[in-house]
Design a protein around this motif. Structure first.
Motif: not given
Length: 573
Positions: A483-489, A491-493, A540-542
């Motif tokens: 798995a990978t966890a990323t704090l993203i900019k 929902a669309a980016d 958001l954290l994805r």
């Protein structure tokens, strides 16, 4: 040594009847349902046990020594370490040989703890196969001073095994011979050999290497040797004879009662041989010529022949006057022309799982007819940690009446990618048959949080709760999934954010992407603690997994409370 050997022969006549009773009693207690018909000697009527299965034997079913344990207690005098009694030499085990057995037991305790291999079992087999390396005639590194070779397996009274090693181990380029103190045939040593003394070589003539290899051989197929059925199967896999089983169990029981160390080279020499009374070929096969010499070499033999330095047993019958056939009839192996796929389809498994299909190969003649009772070796090749049941990378199986050999169950390791399983005919130079196999990564199709608690934090602080998720695949727990966890900019980016919440690495530095994560045995994944910079807002954290599962988690960072003091009304107001 001559005096010791003479005492052994002299007392043999007096103790034979008692010893026969002892072996029968011990065999009955150790192996219920197995009958001792010849006081431990293999005769022409001795049949393989139905529990043996299709595996070839370690020794090629070569003859073995049939000496029985002495009747005196093997235990040394308490507190002195000095043995007493007339059977001292027979009861003792040469120092280097004993050390090799104990080190092999220790190694197997680490590598295969569920096997529960006792060193006394290795000692029992070593006694029966070579008389403890011919009384401990080994150098300081554990290598035999002269080669220990069994008879030529040319079909004249013994199994026929065409040469598989080019004579590199046994000096015979026509047929195989059992080699070394544990009497491995070259084709078995090729896949079961081990380096027991750490010198970087796998030498069947070295007692450390041979003892460790024997231990791994006995521990195949997930056997637990503390269970009677598994113990019997393991011994029978070494030599397919119920008499052999009884004899090894007798020595095992004897050594379990205690033994002692004797100096190398002073151990007793074996006398009786399992083929002494067989009608096949009581006369030992002359040793083959050693390449580069002008006369045949005469190495001390293993269980299959008599050492020139040892007097012949007085109980041995006179040599047969019937000459052996000049050209043995061809075996099934000689008629094999090629191998065919016996219906095996695509081989694919997820990492850590068993392949649902087993590999099947059919041995055929040039005319396409099935060839039964042929040994087919399956070898795993390529950069993989996949293995057959028992953890082995090689398995040898006999073809059945339809000419089909079915490999043991294959299990994927953790390495993903392609590899092959190659089927070859043992003792026959025909083209191998490769089966392609693929290991895919563990997958998840669903991710959910294990808690519904809102994740909030004050700017500049840290989140009170850590993020934990659970992964499933087709409704079942998805363990070991990457798995990978990323704090993203947004929902669309899905690119990494440059502000807001963050993780810390081992050095305390800010990071916003975590790679190399894996779910645990329960499919759960607990992320490290989250921190917030001084930027308030919703973030958001994805989390993504192999297999396509995705989960987006909302994080809230609240503005810090104002630190300005409030203005109090004046008294006049």
């Amino acid at each position: 040594m001559a005096a010791q050997f003479g005492r052994r022969l002299a007392k043999g006549a007096a103790t034979t009847a008692v010893a026969a009773a002892a072996v029968a009693a011990l065999s009955a207690s150790q192996a219920p349902g197995v009958t001792d018909t010849s006081q431990g000697r293999q005769n022409t009527g001795s049949q393989p046990s139905p529990d043996v299965g299709d595996d070839t034997s370690a020794t090629g079913n070569s003859p073995y020594y049939t000496d029985l344990p002495p009747l005196n207690s093997p235990a040394p005098t308490p507190g002195t370490g000095t043995p007493t009694g007339t059977g001292d030499v027979e009861a003792g085990i040469p120092a280097t040989v004993l050390d090799a057995y104990k080190k092999a037991e220790a190694a197997l305790r680490e590598d295969k703890p569920g096997c529960n291999l006792p060193w006394e079992l290795l000692a029992a087999i070593g006694k029966v196969e070579s008389g403890q390396a011919r009384g401990g005639r080994v150098d300081a590194d554990g290598t035999t001073l002269t080669p220990i070779l069994g008879p030529v397996l040319n079909g004249n009274g013994f199994q026929k095994i065409t040469d598989t090693d080019g004579g590199s181990y046994d000096g015979d380029t026509a047929h195989d011979r059992a080699v070394g103190p544990m009497q491995f045939i070259p084709s078995t040593w090729a896949w079961s050999g081990r380096d027991g003394n750490g010198d970087g070589e796998k030498d069947p003539n070295n007692i450390y290497d041979a003892a460790l290899a024997a231990g791994h051989y006995l521990c195949r197929a997930d056997r637990d040797l503390s269970v009677e059925k598994d113990l019997n199967r393991a011994i029978l896999s070494y030599n397919h004879s119920t008499d052999y089983l009884n004899l090894v169990l007798t020595w095992l029981e004897y050594y379990r009662k205690g033994t002692h160390e004797v100096p190398d080279g002073t151990g007793s020499l074996p006398s009786g041989r399992s083929d002494d009374y067989s009608g096949a070929s009581p006369t030992p096969t002359p040793p083959s010529r050693t390449p580069g010499t002008s006369k045949p070499s005469t190495p001390p033999s293993g269980g299959g022949s008599t050492s020139p330095s040892s007097p012949a047993s007085p109980s041995s019958p006179p040599p047969s006057t019937t000459p052996p056939p000049s050209s043995p009839p061809p075996t099934g192996t000689d008629t094999v022309d090629h191998l065919e796929n016996a219906g095996t389809g695509k081989l694919t498994a997820t990492a850590g799982d068993a392949f649902t299909e087993r590999i099947a190969t059919r041995a055929e003649t040039k005319a396409g007819k099935a060839v039964p009772k042929v040994r087919v070796r399956f070898t795993i090749v390529g950069d993989t940690d996949a293995a057959f049941s028992g953890g082995e990378s090689v398995a040898t199986v006999l073809t059945n009446s339809s000419g089909v050999a079915t490999a043991p169950a294959l299990r994927a390791g953790e390495k993903t990618g392609d590899f092959a399983v190659r089927a070859t005919v043992v003792g026959r130079s025909v083209s191998g048959l490769d089966y392609a196999a693929t290991v895919t990564a563990r997958q998840a199709d669903t991710l959910v949080r294990t808690s519904g608690t809102a994740l909030t934090c004050v700017a500049g602080g840290e989140f009170a709760n850590q993020v934990e998720v659970k992964a499933t695949y087709k409704g079942a727990v998805a363990d070991g999934v990457a798995a990978t966890a990323t704090l993203i900019k947004s929902a669309a980016d899905a690119t990494e954010n440059d502000k807001g919440p963050y993780f810390k690495d081992a050095d305390g530095k800010t990071i916003r992407t975590l790679k190399g994560l894996k779910t645990d045995a329960n499919g759960r994944l607990l992320l490290p603690k989250l921190y917030a910079d001084d930027t308030p807002g919703t973030f958001l954290l994805r989390i993504n997994t192999t297999g396509g599962a995705t989960l987006t988690v909302e994080l809230t960072v609240e503005a810090a409370a104002s630190s300005s003091p409030s203005t109090s009304p004046s008294p006049s107001a």
